[in-house]
Design a protein around this motif. Structure first.
Motif, mmCIF file in Angstrom:
data_model
loop_
_atom_site.group_PDB
_atom_site.id
_atom_site.type_symbol
_atom_site.label_atom_id
_atom_site.label_comp_id
_atom_site.label_asym_id
_atom_site.label_seq_id
_atom_site.Cartn_x
_atom_site.Cartn_y
_atom_site.Cartn_z
ATOM 1 N N LEU A 92 0.840 -1.194 0.000
ATOM 2 C CA LEU A 92 0.000 0.000 0.000
ATOM 3 C C LEU A 92 0.873 1.242 0.000
ATOM 4 C CD1 LEU A 92 0.019 1.387 3.083
ATOM 5 C CD2 LEU A 92 -1.350 -0.612 3.587
ATOM 6 N N ARG A 93 0.233 2.315 -0.352
ATOM 7 C CA ARG A 93 0.852 3.630 -0.216
ATOM 8 C C ARG A 93 -0.133 4.473 0.566
ATOM 9 N NH1 ARG A 93 1.895 1.790 -5.288
ATOM 10 N NH2 ARG A 93 4.045 1.842 -5.999
ATOM 11 N N ALA A 94 0.372 5.279 1.476
ATOM 12 C CA ALA A 94 -0.566 6.001 2.331
ATOM 13 C C ALA A 94 -0.056 7.390 2.629
ATOM 14 C CB ALA A 94 -0.778 5.247 3.637
ATOM 15 N N TRP A 115 0.469 -1.276 10.642
ATOM 16 C CA TRP A 115 -0.683 -1.373 9.732
ATOM 17 C C TRP A 115 -1.456 -2.620 10.095
ATOM 18 C CZ3 TRP A 115 -1.143 2.941 7.040
ATOM 19 C CH2 TRP A 115 0.002 3.718 6.823
ATOM 20 N N ILE A 142 -5.271 5.982 1.791
ATOM 21 C CA ILE A 142 -4.503 4.770 1.495
ATOM 22 C C ILE A 142 -4.884 4.258 0.113
ATOM 23 C CG2 ILE A 142 -4.094 2.377 2.200
ATOM 24 C CD1 ILE A 142 -4.738 3.348 5.078
ATOM 25 N N ILE A 181 -4.449 0.807 -1.717
ATOM 26 C CA ILE A 181 -4.018 -0.551 -1.435
ATOM 27 C C ILE A 181 -4.015 -1.347 -2.731
ATOM 28 C CG2 ILE A 181 -6.341 -1.420 -0.887
ATOM 29 C CD1 ILE A 181 -4.978 -2.938 1.456
ATOM 30 N N GLU A 182 -2.998 -2.160 -2.901
ATOM 31 C CA GLU A 182 -2.904 -3.007 -4.089
ATOM 32 C C GLU A 182 -3.854 -4.192 -3.915
ATOM 33 O OE1 GLU A 182 -0.844 -2.355 -6.782
ATOM 34 O OE2 GLU A 182 -0.554 -0.454 -5.749
ATOM 35 N N ARG A 187 -7.072 -2.433 -7.402
ATOM 36 C CA ARG A 187 -6.426 -1.423 -6.578
ATOM 37 C C ARG A 187 -7.515 -0.508 -6.038
ATOM 38 N NH1 ARG A 187 -3.492 -0.020 -10.161
ATOM 39 N NH2 ARG A 187 -1.585 -1.085 -9.637
ATOM 40 N N ARG A 193 -8.652 2.852 -3.382
ATOM 41 C CA ARG A 193 -8.230 4.038 -2.643
ATOM 42 C C ARG A 193 -9.306 4.323 -1.605
ATOM 43 N NH1 ARG A 193 -8.514 9.669 -2.521
ATOM 44 N NH2 ARG A 193 -6.516 10.716 -2.804
#
Lengths: 317, 662
Positions: B235-237, B250, B292, B294-295, B332, B334
């Motif tokens: 993930l990227r957040a 997380w 976030i 998330i994949e 994916r 968000r």
């Protein structure tokens, strides 16, 4: 499909005004539909949209919408290729029946945008294509003739699928223009004609020929028929010389008369007369034409010949 | 009307129509080849090889006197490929099978193509094939490549429609690219407004399941170790700026049931699955606000900072304090989440308490013996003791602890090997706590993350997978991280990679270092990548709702949005069309001025008739208005010279234009 289109064409021609000499292609008389390929492309778009919805892949959405917008813009581009174009048809060169008439179509427009791949024809199938990189241009649209007479220009179909082939924009253009179609020249196969050429009894025969003997030569004058030029004698000289025929004016005249011809249907007799006119012109003889109430005084030369042929083309009993 | 237009083709030469040149063939075939190659890594390699070979054969046949393959041969080849694909994929009617078929069909069609119509079919096949790439790969570089190839395909489309003598290829390219560029704003409107569905239409894409890795709802020994070696992004957040990497836990699935070997989530605990509140508090400072991306994981867990309280995902629930989506994440996604430092206090229901204390009947006698010593102490003292015990025990953190015994694995770790990773520590601590009478459970998730200064977000990879313990003390769940107790944090693993770099030499070390060039470039690239994910790929139902409310369109229904989209698209197309025609006609002063003259004459009662050319009209007008004759002829002559004559020099043109003003 063809019948449907024919019905549509009748309807479309009815709703435009009476035939004029030139027609502007505008929103009112231009029609546009996707081509087969365009429909395949639309199917492709539908497939892409379904895939995008199912997989929720945003790039598939991007691709679908991008190509979809492209599809719409392609429609406008195609439509714009003919929009504002003015079409006129000029008088074509006269032809003999059975030959192909070449209608000069003049296309012009006011905008600076070049127009590409304009197809012209009498039906859905285009016969010629042209493009206009300048503001006007002329193209010859061929039409096979089958009857002599004054031929009104049939409704033409102007169309274009430029630039993507996804849409076809077209218009039916009916213009008031006429062409002259001479009768088909047929050499009379009967002996009567051959004997009539030597008959001296004047108007009762189809033609009277005299003054066939060569009396001498004189310098060439404008208007002398080609058959009258003494080619062999001209060979050694600086200028052409023409033959001088013996006999008087009246005696040297062929009179071509419709009534004098043997029994046959009218078109055939006109065709014979046509061949006779051409033959007389070829041989440089003076000839007169009697067609019912019309009579053309004896003469020769290009203008006279054309006058006679025109009379033959337009003759109505 | 002096300029002759030559017909480009006429009926007497039927072959002179829209013909295809060798050059056209070659460029189309190369394009097919490129589209096939963009499927590398997705379609089976042998399939791409076979399809490419077919295209290459046809390409060679444009130069050499090779025959185009017979129909029956192509049919035979197609049957073989379909059979091979069926064996490889294992099922009909799957996306993988369909894509493979498309690639194969492009090759075979290219091989047997002979006419213009075949090329048109290829153009459509190439569009489809390019779009199919996006089903599995939407990364930015691939998107650029695929859209570029789609542009080339459109150029081919234009060229195939033209009489080759007519348009040189740069003109064709210009037409295609200008139209495609004009399509961009219209496509953008559709992209923003087109109603999005929260889930797939049909079929849940099972084939993606196998490819996904990540946390699962059970923890067998070594499960996390396999993740720890993976650099895949989880993930990227975007998180509050003041948070340190060590404090980022997380939260993922919570595990309750232990059978002596594997920890499992087990059945749903009564009363622990509650709908997550969707209204996020307005005020910041009440918690940690996170955005976030998330994949896809194939799991329903929406990871969020420990402990999530609310999220904007419709239908999401809180189970055991973890955020859970209504269905597994195949795409994916968000979302926004709000987290607080601790779960709200409350007494445990008896069933949950029982579950949090349950241990296998037998096994691990030494651990039980150790726990028995702490048994009658209060919970916080038990934890204190356990902590001391771990600290004093010379435990080691390693990803290579060696094979664990199938029996008494907790004993083996606690008393024999004393080395392991988070999984061993969490498992052992939970076992000890339960044996000592303290309700405890394991929480799996990720710990830490790399801060990306370009994108202002935290990047979490699979290698950050972690497991920790929660104990119920004084009416609240307390987070315990035994790995942190022994003085090893996530930094330990970073050191590992640093050491590896050092062995390869100082230069490489500098490059691979945290602050090194490669690292920076990698972070920069990831920032671009994230912006791409954020703005393009994760634009779904939720993001659309947010965008619409930002556009003050939040109150509209789905139908109204669709209507709005149609209207805007039509307006957009018409505007573009109008702009296009304005640009072309603005320069055309000549017609405008002559039109002005004609209107002026019409006002005087002498309009030009449709059958009149300019000269005829001038004759009539000049006879009718002798006093204006000079002006009429001046204008008409200038118009005739400009409109029909050869193009004049600049000075001459200037003079004629002046004369054209009536």
């Amino acid at each position: 499909m063809d019948r449907l289109e024919a019905r549509f064409q009748r309807w479309a021609l009815r709703r435009t005004a009476q035939p004029v000499t030139r027609r502007m292609l505008g929103w009112r008389n231009l029609y546009i539909l996707p081509t087969w390929f365009g429909m395949v492309f639309a199917l492709l778009l539908a497939v892409l949209l379904l895939a995008a919805l199912n997989y929720g892949a945003n790039m598939l959405f991007v691709m679908t919408f991008w190509l979809g917008a492209f599809f719409l813009l392609a429609m406008h581009r195609t439509h714009r290729n003919l929009l504002g174009l003015e079409m006129a048809i000029q008088v074509p060169q006269e032809v003999f029946c059975g030959e192909t008439l070449q209608w000069p179509v003049v296309l012009s427009h006011e905008s600076a945008r070049p127009r590409y791949s304009i197809d012209l024809g009498w039906t859905r199938r285009p016969l010629v294509a042209t493009h206009l990189e300048t503001r006007s241009g002329r193209v010859l649209l061929p039409l096979q003739t089958s009857h002599r007479g004054l031929l009104a220009c049939p409704p033409a179909v102007i169309s274009s699928t430029h630039p993507f082939g996804l849409f076809r924009v077209w218009a039916y253009v009916s213009l008031a223009q006429q062409a002259v179609v001479y009768p088909r020249p047929i050499v009379c196969p009967m002996r009567q004609w051959a004997t009539a050429m030597n008959d001296q009894e004047g108007l009762l025969t189809a033609a009277t020929v005299s003054g066939n003997e060569l009396e001498g030569v004189r310098p060439y004058q404008r208007g002398d028929a080609r058959g009258r030029i003494a080619w062999k004698r001209s060979a050694g000289r600086e200028a052409l010389v023409s033959k001088m025929m013996g006999g008087g004016e009246a005696a040297g005249t062929v009179i071509l008369s419709l009534e004098a011809l043997p029994m046959a249907d009218l078109e055939t007799r006109l065709s014979w007369l046509c061949a006779m006119v051409l033959s007389c012109e070829e041989q440089g003889m003076d000839y007169a034409l009697l067609l019912g109430k019309t009579s053309i005084a004896p003469g020769s030369g290009v203008r006279h010949c054309r006058e006679c042929l025109l009379a033959l083309a337009c003759f109505r009993p | 009307m002096t300029i002759p237009a030559t017909p480009i083709w006429d009926p007497s030469r039927p072959t002179a129509g829209r013909v295809t040149t060798t050059w056209l063939w070659r460029s189309m075939l190369v394009l097919v080849l490129l589209a096939q190659l963009s499927h590398l890594g997705q379609a089976p390699l042998w399939l791409i090889g076979a399809a490419a070979a077919a295209v290459l054969w046809r390409l060679a046949a444009t130069a050499l006197p090779w025959p185009v393959p017979r129909r029956w041969f192509v049919a035979l080849l197609a049957a073989g490929i379909v059979a091979g694909l069926r064996i490889q994929v294992g099922q009909w009617f799957s996306q993988e099978f369909g894509t493979g078929l498309l690639v194969a069909a492009s090759g075979l069609k290219a091989a047997e193509s002979v006419g213009r119509r075949d090329l048109l079919v290829l153009v459509v096949v190439v569009y489809l094939m390019l779009a199919a790439v996006f089903i599995n790969n939407e990364a930015l570089p691939m998107a650029v490549l695929v859209l570029g190839l789609a542009c080339l395909d459109t150029i081919m489309l234009v060229q195939l429609q033209q009489h080759p003598s007519l348009l040189p290829w740069p003109t064709c390219a210009r037409i295609a690219l200008v139209t495609l560029a004009q399509a961009v704003p219209v496509a953008l409107i559709c992209f923003i407004l087109f109603p999005r569905l929260p889930g797939p239409l049909w079929g849940r894409l099972p084939q993606q399941h196998e490819a996904l890795s990540g946390l699962s709802e059970e923890m067998a020994p070594d499960a996390i170790r396999s993740l720890a070696l993976s650099a895949e992004v989880v993930l990227r957040a975007e998180i509050p700026d003041d948070m340190a990497a060590e404090t980022l836990y997380w939260r993922g699935p919570v595990l309750w049931d232990f059978d002596g070997h594997t920890w499992r989530q087990g059945a749903l605990s009564q009363g622990t699955d509650t709908p997550a509140p969707r209204t996020l508090p307005e005020k910041a400072g009440q918690g940690w606000q996170q955005t976030i991306i998330i994949e896809p994981s194939g799991q329903p867990w929406l990871l969020a900072l420990d402990v999530p309280l609310a999220s904007d995902v419709p239908g999401s629930t809180l189970r055991d304090g973890s955020l859970r989506n209504a269905w597994p994440l195949w795409q994916r996604r968000r979302y926004q989440a709000l987290s607080v430092p601790a779960i709200a206090p409350g007494t445990l229901p008896a069933t949950v308490q029982q579950r949090a204390l349950r241990l296998p009947q037998a096994g691990n006698p030494r651990a039980r013996q150790l726990a028995q010593r702490w048994q009658n102490q209060p919970a916080d003292r038990v934890i204190q003791s356990a902590r001391h015990w771990f600290k004093a025990g010379h435990f080691q953190y390693t990803l290579e602890p060696g094979a664990a015994p199938t029996q008494d694995s907790v004993d083996a770790f606690l008393f024999d090997t004393r080395s392991g990773f988070c999984e061993h520590y969490a498992s052992a601590l939970t076992f000890l706590l339960r044996a000592a009478g303290v309700p405890a459970r394991i929480v799996t998730g990720y710990h830490g993350g790399a801060w990306n200064p370009w994108g202002h977000y935290v990047l979490v990879r699979q290698s950050s997978a972690h497991a920790w313990v929660e104990a119920h003390v004084d009416g609240r769940w307390l987070r315990l991280d035994p790995v942190a107790w022994i003085g090893i944090t996530d930094g330990g693993r970073l050191d590992l990679s640093g050491n590896r770099g050092a062995e390869d030499g100082p230069m490489l070390h500098w490059l691979m270092n945290d602050a090194g060039l490669v690292q920076r470039l990698a972070l920069g690239w990831d920032a671009i990548h994230t912006a791409w994910n954020d703005w393009v790929l994760s634009y779904g139902a939720d993001r659309q709702r947010a965008t619409l409310s930002w556009l003050r369109l939040g109150g509209l229904s789905r139908q109204e949005i669709a209507m709005l989209m149609v209207v805007m698209v039509l307006l957009g197309v018409l505007t573009l069309d109008w702009l296009g025609s304005v640009r072309w006609t603005r320069s055309h002063v000549v017609s405008r001025r002559y039109g002005h003259f004609c209107r002026a004459m019409a006002r005087r009662g002498c309009p030009p008739q449709p059958w009149e050319g300019p000269v005829t009209f001038a004759q009539r007008a000049a006879t009718r208005y002798p006093d204006l004759a000079g002006a009429i002829w001046r204008v008409t002559n200038a118009y005739v010279a400009l409109h029909y004559g050869p193009s004049p020099g600049p000075d001459e043109k200037e003079r004629l234009l002046r004369e054209l003003s009536f």
